[in-house]
Design an enzyme around this catalytic site. Structure first.
Site, PDB file in Angstrom:
ATOM      1  N   CYS A 145      -5.878   5.125  -6.808  1.00  0.00           N
ATOM      2  CA  CYS A 145      -5.362   5.511  -5.637  1.00  0.00           C
ATOM      3  C   CYS A 145      -3.969   5.895  -5.567  1.00  0.00           C
ATOM      4  O   CYS A 145      -3.445   6.648  -6.477  1.00  0.00           O
ATOM      5  CB  CYS A 145      -6.115   5.023  -4.401  1.00  0.00           C
ATOM      6  SG  CYS A 145      -6.307   6.005  -3.106  1.00  0.00           S
ATOM      7  N   HIS A 189     -11.079   3.448  -5.738  1.00  0.00           N
ATOM      8  CA  HIS A 189     -10.835   2.150  -5.873  1.00  0.00           C
ATOM      9  C   HIS A 189     -11.777   1.216  -6.484  1.00  0.00           C
ATOM     10  O   HIS A 189     -12.530   0.338  -6.080  1.00  0.00           O
ATOM     11  CB  HIS A 189     -10.635   1.133  -4.263  1.00  0.00           C
ATOM     12  CG  HIS A 189      -9.364   1.751  -3.455  1.00  0.00           C
ATOM     13  ND1 HIS A 189      -8.118   1.101  -3.815  1.00  0.00           N
ATOM     14  CD2 HIS A 189      -9.000   2.691  -2.900  1.00  0.00           C
ATOM     15  CE1 HIS A 189      -7.257   1.634  -3.034  1.00  0.00           C
ATOM     16  NE2 HIS A 189      -7.619   2.854  -2.321  1.00  0.00           N
ATOM     17  N   GLU A 245     -11.374  -1.550  -8.223  1.00  0.00           N
ATOM     18  CA  GLU A 245     -11.274  -2.967  -8.052  1.00  0.00           C
ATOM     19  C   GLU A 245     -11.939  -3.602  -6.993  1.00  0.00           C
ATOM     20  O   GLU A 245     -12.232  -4.670  -7.032  1.00  0.00           O
ATOM     21  CB  GLU A 245      -9.718  -3.117  -7.739  1.00  0.00           C
ATOM     22  CG  GLU A 245      -9.224  -2.897  -6.354  1.00  0.00           C
ATOM     23  CD  GLU A 245      -9.001  -1.220  -6.343  1.00  0.00           C
ATOM     24  OE1 GLU A 245      -9.150  -0.503  -7.257  1.00  0.00           O
ATOM     25  OE2 GLU A 245      -8.203  -0.924  -5.346  1.00  0.00           O
TER      26      GLU A 245
HETATM   27  N1  GLN Z   1      -2.958   7.885   0.817  1.00  0.00           N
HETATM   28  C1  GLN Z   1      -2.482   6.923   0.188  1.00  0.00           C
HETATM   29  C2  GLN Z   1      -0.979   7.745  -0.745  1.00  0.00           C
HETATM   30  O1  GLN Z   1      -0.923   8.677  -0.550  1.00  0.00           O
HETATM   31  C3  GLN Z   1      -3.109   6.330  -0.928  1.00  0.00           C
HETATM   32  C4  GLN Z   1      -4.354   5.769  -0.145  1.00  0.00           C
HETATM   33  C5  GLN Z   1      -4.964   4.558  -0.976  1.00  0.00           C
HETATM   34  O2  GLN Z   1      -4.235   4.116  -2.079  1.00  0.00           O
HETATM   35  N2  GLN Z   1      -5.922   4.006  -0.929  1.00  0.00           N
HETATM   36  O3  GLN Z   1      -0.283   7.065  -1.140  1.00  0.00           O
END
Ligand code: GLN
Length: 204
Positions: free
Chosen positions: A84, A184, A186
């Protein structure tokens, strides 16, 4: 072996758990190091970059003078997983679905383009079952996730997600020993952390 989790911001603890569970399944010993400063990367054999807020991770990494060291370690072959916000931090091209160019500090190590917050706001977060090429079925949790818009060079898509608003987006990608996920892993699976450990052991 020592493995690292970049511990500047985000879900650091969950990556530690995932590494330990993955190691147990593979029957190898790991010590998880929380990487916060230059020098700590030296004896690490794999690295996870957590989800969280990519702008915060980037700014804190720059302040800790970690950007160059992280970049050269990963470019030098250190197996790395960015989830992410971590995937955003690893991408060569980043833009935001609302504000466009962000100019945020990134590592720029992986041949992928990401669009931050592509699936909407926090309230638009969702879970879905995905099939990941070479790894298998995973339950994927998307939290204010980016979409991987494209891959090029030796980077390739590993999984796709079909979204009612966005259509088909790349959900996971791989380039050599680098893995990026919009979701995610993890939180739900050890498959990606096992792939990193296998890469570190030279089995992949
Ligand atoms: N929206 C976040 C970003 O742009 C990422 C969100 C996340 O890691 N769950 O960094």
């Amino acid at each position: 072996m020592k493995v690292g989790v970049l511990a500047l911001q985000g879900d650091v603890e969950e990556h530690g758990h995932a590494f330990r569970a993955a190691a147990e399944e593979l029957g190898v010993e790991v010590e998880v190091v929380r990487v916060r400063e230059a020098g700590q990367l030296r004896d690490i054999k794999a690295l996870a970059i957590p989800g969280g807020e990519s702008t915060a991770i980037g700014l804190l990494a720059r302040r800790a003078r970690l950007i160059d060291e992280l970049k050269s370690a990963i470019e030098g072959g250190l197996p790395a997983l960015g989830t992410c916000a971590g995937a955003i931090f690893m991408a060569k091209e980043v833009r935001d679905s609302v504000v466009g160019e962000t100019g945020q500090p990134i590592l720029g190590v992986m041949d992928i383009a990401v669009v931050r917050n592509a699936f909407g706001r926090q309230a638009d977060s969702f879970e879905v079952d995905l099939s990941v090429e070479g790894l298998g079925a995973v339950r994927a949790v998307f939290i204010r996730a980016p979409a991987i818009a494209k891959t090029w060079g030796s980077a390739k898509p590993l999984a796709y997600v079909d979204h009612p608003k966005l259509g088909r987006a790349i959900a996971a990608a791989q380039e050599g020993a680098m893995f990026a996920t919009a979701f995610h892993p993890e939180l739900t699976t050890t498959l990606f952390h096992k792939a990193l450990l296998e890469a570190a052991l030279g089995r992949r």
